[in-house]
Scaffold this active site. Structure first.
Site, short mmCIF file in Angstrom:
data_model
loop_
_atom_site.label_atom_id
_atom_site.label_comp_id
_atom_site.label_asym_id
_atom_site.label_seq_id
_atom_site.Cartn_x
_atom_site.Cartn_y
_atom_site.Cartn_z
N LYS A 10 10.21 0.61 1.18
CA LYS A 10 10.23 2.09 1.27
C LYS A 10 9.71 2.52 2.63
O LYS A 10 8.93 1.79 3.28
CB LYS A 10 9.39 2.74 0.16
N PRO A 95 8.30 -7.44 5.87
CA PRO A 95 7.03 -7.93 6.43
C PRO A 95 5.85 -7.57 5.52
O PRO A 95 5.87 -6.55 4.84
CB PRO A 95 6.92 -7.22 7.78
N VAL A 96 4.85 -8.46 5.50
CA VAL A 96 3.70 -8.30 4.61
C VAL A 96 2.63 -7.41 5.25
O VAL A 96 2.42 -7.47 6.47
CB VAL A 96 3.11 -9.69 4.26
N ALA A 97 1.98 -6.59 4.41
CA ALA A 97 0.92 -5.66 4.87
C ALA A 97 1.41 -4.80 6.02
O ALA A 97 0.77 -4.67 7.06
CB ALA A 97 -0.35 -6.44 5.26
N GLY A 99 3.01 -1.52 5.48
CA GLY A 99 3.22 -0.10 5.16
C GLY A 99 4.58 0.17 4.56
O GLY A 99 5.04 1.30 4.47
N LEU A 100 5.24 -0.93 4.13
CA LEU A 100 6.61 -0.82 3.59
C LEU A 100 6.67 -1.13 2.10
O LEU A 100 7.75 -1.26 1.52
CB LEU A 100 7.55 -1.77 4.36
N ALA A 101 5.50 -1.25 1.47
CA ALA A 101 5.39 -1.46 0.02
C ALA A 101 6.08 -2.73 -0.48
O ALA A 101 6.61 -2.76 -1.59
CB ALA A 101 5.91 -0.25 -0.75
N SER A 104 4.51 -4.04 -3.71
CA SER A 104 4.79 -3.07 -4.79
C SER A 104 6.24 -3.17 -5.24
O SER A 104 6.54 -3.07 -6.43
CB SER A 104 4.53 -1.64 -4.30
N SER A 105 7.15 -3.36 -4.29
CA SER A 105 8.56 -3.44 -4.64
C SER A 105 8.85 -4.74 -5.40
O SER A 105 9.66 -4.75 -6.33
CB SER A 105 9.42 -3.35 -3.38
N ASP A 137 2.00 2.65 -5.27
CA ASP A 137 3.39 2.70 -4.79
C ASP A 137 4.39 2.10 -5.78
O ASP A 137 5.60 2.21 -5.58
CB ASP A 137 3.52 1.92 -3.46
C1 LIG Z 1 -0.14 4.51 1.93
C2 LIG Z 1 0.86 4.43 0.80
O1 LIG Z 1 1.56 3.19 0.87
C3 LIG Z 1 1.87 5.54 0.96
O2 LIG Z 1 3.03 5.35 0.18
C4 LIG Z 1 0.17 4.52 -0.57
O3 LIG Z 1 -0.57 5.71 -0.66
C5 LIG Z 1 -0.70 3.33 -0.87
O4 LIG Z 1 -0.22 2.73 -2.00
P1 LIG Z 1 -0.73 1.28 -2.50
O5 LIG Z 1 -0.78 0.33 -1.36
O6 LIG Z 1 0.10 0.94 -3.70
O7 LIG Z 1 -2.20 1.63 -2.88
P2 LIG Z 1 -3.16 1.03 -4.03
O8 LIG Z 1 -2.97 -0.45 -4.10
O9 LIG Z 1 -3.00 1.83 -5.28
O10 LIG Z 1 -4.56 1.38 -3.41
C6 LIG Z 1 -5.14 0.67 -2.35
C7 LIG Z 1 -6.35 1.46 -1.87
O11 LIG Z 1 -5.90 2.59 -1.09
C8 LIG Z 1 -6.68 3.74 -1.39
N1 LIG Z 1 -5.81 4.79 -1.91
C9 LIG Z 1 -4.55 4.53 -2.34
C10 LIG Z 1 -3.73 5.54 -2.80
C11 LIG Z 1 -4.24 6.85 -2.83
N2 LIG Z 1 -3.49 7.86 -3.27
N3 LIG Z 1 -5.50 7.10 -2.40
C12 LIG Z 1 -6.29 6.10 -1.92
O12 LIG Z 1 -7.42 6.35 -1.53
C13 LIG Z 1 -7.74 3.31 -2.38
O13 LIG Z 1 -8.87 2.96 -1.66
C14 LIG Z 1 -7.17 2.04 -3.00
O14 LIG Z 1 -8.16 1.16 -3.41
N1 LIG Z 2 4.60 -10.01 -3.69
C1 LIG Z 2 3.82 -9.82 -2.62
N2 LIG Z 2 4.35 -9.72 -1.39
C2 LIG Z 2 3.56 -9.51 -0.32
N3 LIG Z 2 2.22 -9.37 -0.37
C3 LIG Z 2 1.63 -9.42 -1.57
C4 LIG Z 2 2.42 -9.63 -2.74
N4 LIG Z 2 1.58 -9.59 -3.79
C5 LIG Z 2 0.34 -9.38 -3.30
N5 LIG Z 2 0.35 -9.30 -1.97
C6 LIG Z 2 -0.84 -9.03 -1.13
O1 LIG Z 2 -0.83 -7.63 -0.83
C7 LIG Z 2 -1.23 -7.37 0.51
C8 LIG Z 2 -0.44 -6.13 1.02
O2 LIG Z 2 0.90 -6.50 1.13
P1 LIG Z 2 2.14 -5.48 1.09
O3 LIG Z 2 3.23 -6.15 1.86
O4 LIG Z 2 2.44 -5.07 -0.30
O5 LIG Z 2 1.51 -4.26 1.90
P2 LIG Z 2 2.04 -2.86 2.31
O6 LIG Z 2 3.49 -2.95 2.70
O7 LIG Z 2 1.13 -2.31 3.35
O8 LIG Z 2 1.92 -2.01 0.99
P3 LIG Z 2 1.84 -0.42 0.82
O9 LIG Z 2 2.87 0.17 1.74
O10 LIG Z 2 2.18 -0.27 -0.65
O11 LIG Z 2 0.43 -0.03 1.14
C9 LIG Z 2 -0.91 -8.65 1.26
O12 LIG Z 2 -1.89 -8.90 2.22
C10 LIG Z 2 -0.86 -9.76 0.20
O13 LIG Z 2 -2.03 -10.55 0.22
#
Ligand SMILES: C[C@](O)(CO)[C@H](O)COP(=O)(O)OP(=O)(O)OC[C@H]1O[C@@H](n2ccc(N)nc2=O)[C@H](O)[C@@H]1O
Ligand SMILES: Nc1ncnc2c1ncn2[C@@H]1O[C@H](COP(=O)(O)OP(=O)(O)OP(=O)(O)O)[C@@H](O)[C@H]1O
Length: 290
Positions: A10, A95-97, A99-101, A104-105, A137
């Site tokens: 996303k 890519p991991v971590a 900001g592309l979820a 979550s996806s 997400d």
């Molecule tokens: C930045 C976004 O990716 C935008 O879509 C989301 O708001 C974050 O979604 P996410 O990674 O699924 O977040 P979660 O795994 O639920 O939360 C990770 C941490 O981010 C913070 N968090 C998250 C969502 C939210 N509405 N408020 C928060 O303060 C909280 O400290 C939480 O412990």
């Molecule tokens: N299926 C998975 N794929 C990737 N990372 C995962 C997975 N399950 C757990 N993780 C952990 O979650 C952390 C965040 O990864 P992810 O790629 O979901 O981050 P993100 O794209 O920033 O997520 P969001 O946009 O929801 O905040 C990683 O450092 C990894 O250790």
């Protein structure tokens, strides 16, 4: 028989944070949309083995209970007393971590797939409610398409998707902690994006107004800590993207681009100094997640 499911990334076209809640989460108002950059999830039944096994070649992806796909399977197994085992093979393209979820996806795809495999008969809404207990997400990722997300991100109102365009993404080689970005957000100083203007622009299919309305309050926090993200933004603008924004908590920056030739120019320019660059399409509502 196994099942293969697409788990798309996303981007946040607009992301506003309204206030910090007593439970520690932030109340948000966002517009999210899925893009054609996706992981592939294979669900393989393990008859007679009451286990969840994660298989992934990506060294950044945990293969145990920290994996969000594992958590999704466990949640369904426990909630519906399923005694069957499953192997979840995750082929990462997102890519991991970033900001592309991505995680979550993967969790959302696992929920959708196991709903079929285990014949649970749950609706999208029920799957999204379960998914929200795994991460904020996940609910959106269960729906896919384009939606307004409120609450802590788990209250989903689907809207039409924007008109088709290119999305060029560039991820610098840093991982960002979402929790840390929210923690460092100084709400009294932020410039709030106009989320309603984005929703209206999308409903009118007004590409120029969509480009004018992009905004993300979390950008400032990540840009301050990582100047390379600001640099990527500058370059994308300079080479002609129609709109440029950081997705979620970052560090990935995306550019919206209407014309093929300009997409190619922006893509080539970024490839010159950034390893992870992608050019993909927005996924409209009618795409298949299978
Ligand atoms: C930045 C976004 O990716 C935008 O879509 C989301 O708001 C974050 O979604 P996410 O990674 O699924 O977040 P979660 O795994 O639920 O939360 C990770 C941490 O981010 C913070 N968090 C998250 C969502 C939210 N509405 N408020 C928060 O303060 C909280 O400290 C939480 O412990
Ligand atoms: N299926 C998975 N794929 C990737 N990372 C995962 C997975 N399950 C757990 N993780 C952990 O979650 C952390 C965040 O990864 P992810 O790629 O979901 O981050 P993100 O794209 O920033 O997520 P969001 O946009 O929801 O905040 C990683 O450092 C990894 O250790």
């Amino acid at each position: 028989m196994g099942l293969s499911i697409k788990a798309p990334a996303k981007i946040n076209l607009s992301l506003d944070v309204l206030y910090k809640r007593p439970d520690g989460y932030h109340e948000v108002k966002m517009v999210m949309t899925t893009i054609d950059l996706a992981d592939r999830i294979e669900l393989i039944p393990l008859p007679g083995e009451d286990v969840i096994r994660i298989v992934s070649q990506n060294r950044f992806v945990p293969d145990d209970c920290r994996n969000l796909a594992y958590q999704a399977a466990k949640l369904l197994k426990e909630t519906f007393s399923i005694r069957e085992g499953v192997a979840i093979s995750i082929t990462k393209h997102i890519p991991v971590a970033a900001g592309l979820a991505g995680g979550s996806s993967d969790a959302a795809a696992t929920l959708r797939g196991l709903n079929k495999l285990w014949r649970l008969g749950l609706t999208t809404r029920e799957l999204a409610e379960l998914g929200a207990t795994i991460g904020s997400d996940v609910a959106f990722c269960v729906y896919g398409g384009t939606a307004v997300a409120t609450g802590r991100g788990e209250i989903i109102t689907p809207i039409p998707s924007p008109p088709p365009c290119w999305v060029v993404l560039a991820k610098p080689p840093i991982g960002v902690s979402t929790a840390e970005v929210y923690r460092n957000l100084e709400l009294e100083h932020v410039v709030h994006p106009d989320v309603d203007a984005m929703v209206e622009a999308i409903k009118r299919q007004d590409y120029a107004a969509i480009c004018r309305s992009v905004g993300n309050v979390l950008e400032e926090v990540t840009l301050k800590k990582y100047p390379e993200v600001a640099h990527i933004k500058e370059q994308m603008k300079r080479f002609g993207a129609d709109a440029v924004l950081m997705s979620g908590s970052g560090p990935t920056v995306f550019g919206l681009i209407e014309h093929d030739s300009r997409m190619q120019r922006v893509y080539n320019a970024l490839r010159g100094f950034c390893d992870q660059v992608f050019a993909v399409r927005l996924l409209g509502e009618r795409h298949s997640l299978d």
